[in-house]
Design a protein around this motif. Structure first.
Motif, PDB file in Angstrom:
ATOM      1  N   ILE A   7      11.860  -3.402  -6.114  1.00 51.01           N
ATOM      2  CA  ILE A   7      11.567  -2.488  -6.938  1.00 51.01           C
ATOM      3  C   ILE A   7      11.787  -0.998  -6.590  1.00 51.01           C
ATOM      4  O   ILE A   7      11.442  -0.702  -5.449  1.00 51.01           O
ATOM      5  N   PRO A   8      12.294  -0.097  -7.400  1.00 51.66           N
ATOM      6  CA  PRO A   8      12.450   0.931  -6.881  1.00 51.66           C
ATOM      7  C   PRO A   8      11.049   1.659  -6.170  1.00 51.66           C
ATOM      8  O   PRO A   8      10.183   2.028  -6.787  1.00 51.66           O
ATOM      9  N   ASN A   9      11.128   2.297  -4.928  1.00 55.31           N
ATOM     10  CA  ASN A   9      10.062   2.659  -4.169  1.00 55.31           C
ATOM     11  C   ASN A   9       9.381   3.902  -4.728  1.00 55.31           C
ATOM     12  O   ASN A   9       8.028   3.974  -4.831  1.00 55.31           O
ATOM     13  N   LYS A  10      10.130   4.715  -5.579  1.00 58.41           N
ATOM     14  CA  LYS A  10       9.325   5.877  -6.062  1.00 58.41           C
ATOM     15  C   LYS A  10       8.447   5.368  -7.274  1.00 58.41           C
ATOM     16  O   LYS A  10       7.950   6.400  -8.059  1.00 58.41           O
ATOM     17  N   THR A  11       8.867   4.380  -7.918  1.00 51.92           N
ATOM     18  CA  THR A  11       8.217   4.049  -9.024  1.00 51.92           C
ATOM     19  C   THR A  11       6.739   2.911  -8.825  1.00 51.92           C
ATOM     20  O   THR A  11       6.283   2.377  -9.582  1.00 51.92           O
ATOM     21  N   ARG A  12       7.066   2.397  -7.225  1.00 53.00           N
ATOM     22  CA  ARG A  12       6.033   1.267  -7.300  1.00 53.00           C
ATOM     23  C   ARG A  12       4.591   1.809  -7.529  1.00 53.00           C
ATOM     24  O   ARG A  12       3.841   0.933  -7.944  1.00 53.00           O
ATOM     25  N   ASP A  13       4.182   2.849  -7.226  1.00 52.08           N
ATOM     26  CA  ASP A  13       2.703   3.062  -7.235  1.00 52.08           C
ATOM     27  C   ASP A  13       2.349   3.093  -8.813  1.00 52.08           C
ATOM     28  O   ASP A  13       1.285   2.534  -9.105  1.00 52.08           O
ATOM     29  N   TYR A  14       3.158   3.480  -9.436  1.00 51.83           N
ATOM     30  CA  TYR A  14       3.020   3.573 -10.936  1.00 51.83           C
ATOM     31  C   TYR A  14       2.878   2.119 -11.368  1.00 51.83           C
ATOM     32  O   TYR A  14       1.923   1.719 -12.119  1.00 51.83           O
ATOM     33  N   VAL A  15       3.811   1.289 -10.904  1.00 49.73           N
ATOM     34  CA  VAL A  15       3.990  -0.201 -11.504  1.00 49.73           C
ATOM     35  C   VAL A  15       2.546  -1.085 -10.978  1.00 49.73           C
ATOM     36  O   VAL A  15       1.812  -1.588 -11.749  1.00 49.73           O
ATOM     37  N   CYS A  16       2.040  -0.392  -9.674  1.00 52.49           N
ATOM     38  CA  CYS A  16       0.898  -1.197  -9.132  1.00 52.49           C
ATOM     39  C   CYS A  16      -0.243  -0.884  -9.905  1.00 52.49           C
ATOM     40  O   CYS A  16      -1.116  -1.894 -10.238  1.00 52.49           O
ATOM     41  N   GLN A  17      -0.277   0.373 -10.264  1.00 52.25           N
ATOM     42  CA  GLN A  17      -1.417   0.694 -11.410  1.00 52.25           C
ATOM     43  C   GLN A  17      -1.642   0.217 -12.753  1.00 52.25           C
ATOM     44  O   GLN A  17      -2.204  -0.299 -13.228  1.00 52.25           O
ATOM     45  N   ALA A  18      -0.108   0.084 -13.128  1.00 49.32           N
ATOM     46  CA  ALA A  18       0.017  -0.061 -14.470  1.00 49.32           C
ATOM     47  C   ALA A  18      -0.179  -1.677 -14.782  1.00 49.32           C
ATOM     48  O   ALA A  18      -0.668  -1.955 -15.912  1.00 49.32           O
TER      49      ALA A  18
END
Length: 276
Positions: free
Chosen positions: A67-78
């Motif tokens: 998954i796109p690395n620059k969105t991973r933190d958001y996805v993980c929290q969401a």
């Protein structure tokens, strides 16, 4: 019950697949579908809220096999639920989805969700006009309809408290590395820091590119776009430009595009996985 569909889709291909899946799913479950984009920076400022009976569908393109690395933190929290039935969708440009589907499912499980199905669907590659052209095709859409029928049944089973098996897909749930892009000679292609350029002679100064950048990295000075900050090579700016003024001219990038168009021209199949 609501179907809450979240997506990252800079060029629209992932949203297209998501829509083709959740429309029949909503009809089968007789449920309202809510679309939530997290493509733009301002859309990632708030985390989603899930009710206990929500069915969660999460869709993302594959970038370098994950998954796109620059969105991973958001996805993980969401991705935090309480046993919500959840469905993972990834789209890939006819090369491979590598660890992306397993990674997304891993984040769902880590967040307390109950994955009932997953799909990796072929779309046109963001880098190329020929690789994956015409996908999803008629067979892909038929498969998505069939998948929706199965997902409706599995989602209802979870909401009714029935036991279903754990879902398994190819790949690593917690990968450490990304796919290394190659040049036409199979040497590593080093275009991580490459950014687009703008031909000011044909730029219409419309400003559309600035509004679609998922990293918010495009400024407009004297009505001319300036590419600053992080570039994830999503191609949103290039594809929305009405005159073709925006282009990626980095030699390693162009060599990589030539390589994937040559090596992965044979059409791949979309793949679907269902919890039993």
């Amino acid at each position: 019950m609501k179907i809450k569909a979240y997506y990252f889709s800079p060029t629209g291909g992932t949203l297209h697949v998501l829509h083709d899946f959740v429309v029949p799913l909503g009809m089968l479950l007789r449920s309202e579908v809510e679309y939530h984009s997290y493509t733009l920076p301002e859309e990632r400022e708030d985390l989603p809220q899930f009710d206990d009976e929500d069915v969660i569908v999460w869709a993302t393109p594959v970038y370098a096999g994950r998954i796109p690395n620059k969105t991973r933190d958001y996805v993980c929290q969401a991705l935090h639920g309480r046993g919500n039935p959840s469905i993972a969708l990834v789209t890939f440009g006819n090369r491979a989805y590598d660890n992306a589907l397993a990674e997304l499912l891993g984040l769902m499980r880590d967040g307390g969700m109950k994955p009932v199905g997953a799909a990796a669907v072929v779309t046109r590659h963001a880098f190329s006009d020929t690789l994956g052209a015409g996908r999803p095709n008629k067979q892909d859409l038929t498969n998505l309809d069939d998948f929706a029928v199965l997902m409706a049944g599995r989602s209802l089973a979870v909401l009714q408290g029935k036991n279903i098996s754990d879902l398994t897909v190819p790949g690593e749930a917690h990968p450490e590395k990304y796919y290394t892009p190659l040049k036409i000679n199979n040497a590593p292609a080093g275009f991580l820091k490459a950014k687009p350029t703008c031909d000011t002679d044909i730029c219409t100064r419309c400003g559309r590119c600035r509004h679609v950048c998922p990293m918010g990295s495009i400024r407009v000075d004297d009505n001319i776009p300036s590419f600053e900050g992080i570039c994830i090579k999503c191609q949103a700016c290039r594809r929305i430009c009405p005159t073709g003024a925006i282009a990626f001219t980095d030699p390693d990038y162009l060599s990589h595009v030539a390589m994937i168009e040559q090596a992965f021209a044979e059409p791949k199949k979309s793949e679907f996985f269902v919890a039993r």
